[in-house]
Design an enzyme around this catalytic site. Sequence first.
Site, PDB file in Angstrom:
ATOM      1  N   ILE A 194      26.498  37.050 -23.321  1.00  0.00           N
ATOM      2  CA  ILE A 194      26.755  36.516 -24.670  1.00  0.00           C
ATOM      3  C   ILE A 194      26.385  37.514 -25.768  1.00  0.00           C
ATOM      4  O   ILE A 194      26.929  37.447 -26.867  1.00  0.00           O
ATOM      5  CB  ILE A 194      26.037  35.156 -24.866  1.00  0.00           C
ATOM      6  N   ASP A 215      17.592  33.869 -23.774  1.00  0.00           N
ATOM      7  CA  ASP A 215      16.705  34.034 -24.935  1.00  0.00           C
ATOM      8  C   ASP A 215      16.166  35.473 -24.991  1.00  0.00           C
ATOM      9  O   ASP A 215      16.211  36.143 -26.038  1.00  0.00           O
ATOM     10  CB  ASP A 215      15.554  33.029 -24.788  1.00  0.00           C
TER      11      ASP A 215
HETATM   12  P1  ADP Z   1      17.280  27.407 -20.426  1.00  0.00           P
HETATM   13  O1  ADP Z   1      15.793  27.613 -20.527  1.00  0.00           O
HETATM   14  O2  ADP Z   1      17.863  26.678 -21.614  1.00  0.00           O
HETATM   15  O3  ADP Z   1      17.674  26.824 -19.115  1.00  0.00           O
HETATM   16  P2  ADP Z   1      18.130  30.092 -19.543  1.00  0.00           P
HETATM   17  O4  ADP Z   1      18.236  31.320 -20.357  1.00  0.00           O
HETATM   18  O5  ADP Z   1      17.104  30.085 -18.436  1.00  0.00           O
HETATM   19  O6  ADP Z   1      17.897  28.892 -20.588  1.00  0.00           O
HETATM   20  O7  ADP Z   1      19.530  29.765 -18.907  1.00  0.00           O
HETATM   21  C1  ADP Z   1      20.612  29.196 -19.616  1.00  0.00           C
HETATM   22  C2  ADP Z   1      21.903  29.752 -19.063  1.00  0.00           C
HETATM   23  O8  ADP Z   1      22.148  31.046 -19.627  1.00  0.00           O
HETATM   24  C3  ADP Z   1      21.912  29.968 -17.549  1.00  0.00           C
HETATM   25  O9  ADP Z   1      23.140  29.439 -17.051  1.00  0.00           O
HETATM   26  C4  ADP Z   1      21.847  31.479 -17.388  1.00  0.00           C
HETATM   27  O10 ADP Z   1      22.545  31.917 -16.227  1.00  0.00           O
HETATM   28  C5  ADP Z   1      22.587  31.936 -18.620  1.00  0.00           C
HETATM   29  N1  ADP Z   1      22.343  33.322 -19.087  1.00  0.00           N
HETATM   30  C6  ADP Z   1      21.302  34.139 -18.833  1.00  0.00           C
HETATM   31  N2  ADP Z   1      21.469  35.329 -19.455  1.00  0.00           N
HETATM   32  C7  ADP Z   1      22.636  35.248 -20.138  1.00  0.00           C
HETATM   33  C8  ADP Z   1      23.395  36.135 -20.974  1.00  0.00           C
HETATM   34  N3  ADP Z   1      22.954  37.359 -21.254  1.00  0.00           N
HETATM   35  N4  ADP Z   1      24.583  35.704 -21.492  1.00  0.00           N
HETATM   36  C9  ADP Z   1      25.040  34.450 -21.234  1.00  0.00           C
HETATM   37  N5  ADP Z   1      24.379  33.570 -20.459  1.00  0.00           N
HETATM   38  C10 ADP Z   1      23.207  33.963 -19.912  1.00  0.00           C
END
Ligand code: ADP
Length: 180
Positions: free
Chosen positions: A17, A40
């Site tokens: 993203i 994040d």
């Molecule tokens: P949460 O704590 O809300 O579950 P996470 O970051 O652990 O947040 O995961 C939320 C989603 O984002 C997961 O499906 C993960 O695979 C995805 N994710 C992780 N890194 C990225 C990225 N760089 N771009 C898009 N999605 C991502």
Amino acid sequence: MKVQFGFSRIELAHGDITQQHVDAIVNAANADLAGGGGVDGAIHRAAGPSVMEETRARYPLGCPPGDAVVTSAGLLPARYLFHAVGPIWRGGQQREAELLRSCVRRCLELAAKHDCQSLALPAISTGAYRFPIDLAAENLLDEIRKFVDGAPRSLIVRVVLFDAGSYGAFARVLESFVDR
Ligand code: ADP
């Protein structure tokens, strides 16, 4: 995958993203807005330290689950970052679906308020917060569809999925909307 609803479009993309060129990027934040791992961490690394400084200064009390707050986007190729706080999955009886829908709706409201024409969001709560992917896809996409369908302005809402499994789950749900 792209599907038109009213004047707007829901798109699914596979990838990172932080590479998205859109008006606003949604972060899956925690309630302390303290940064963390997953998406994040990737967003704060790519945005640079100014975003965390702004977040601390403007939102010292954090943000409750189900809500979202806005900051600038630092070095990211976007005008805004919306920090959405999704629910931690605790089995499904703790208003998790409602809270996921509500933080997505808040991001769409912020996009309208800030005159955004495009918004990219991740699969909020489906990583460390363990929300089941199929159920997350259903709630997240249905909330977006409800918001954009009949909205007076056009908005591109791109859900960016990091892995093929998540993309498949979201694609199945979005396809099912076309036939409804
Ligand atoms: P949460 O704590 O809300 O579950 P996470 O970051 O652990 O947040 O995961 C939320 C989603 O984002 C997961 O499906 C993960 O695979 C995805 N994710 C992780 N890194 C990225 C990225 N760089 N771009 C898009 N999605 C991502």
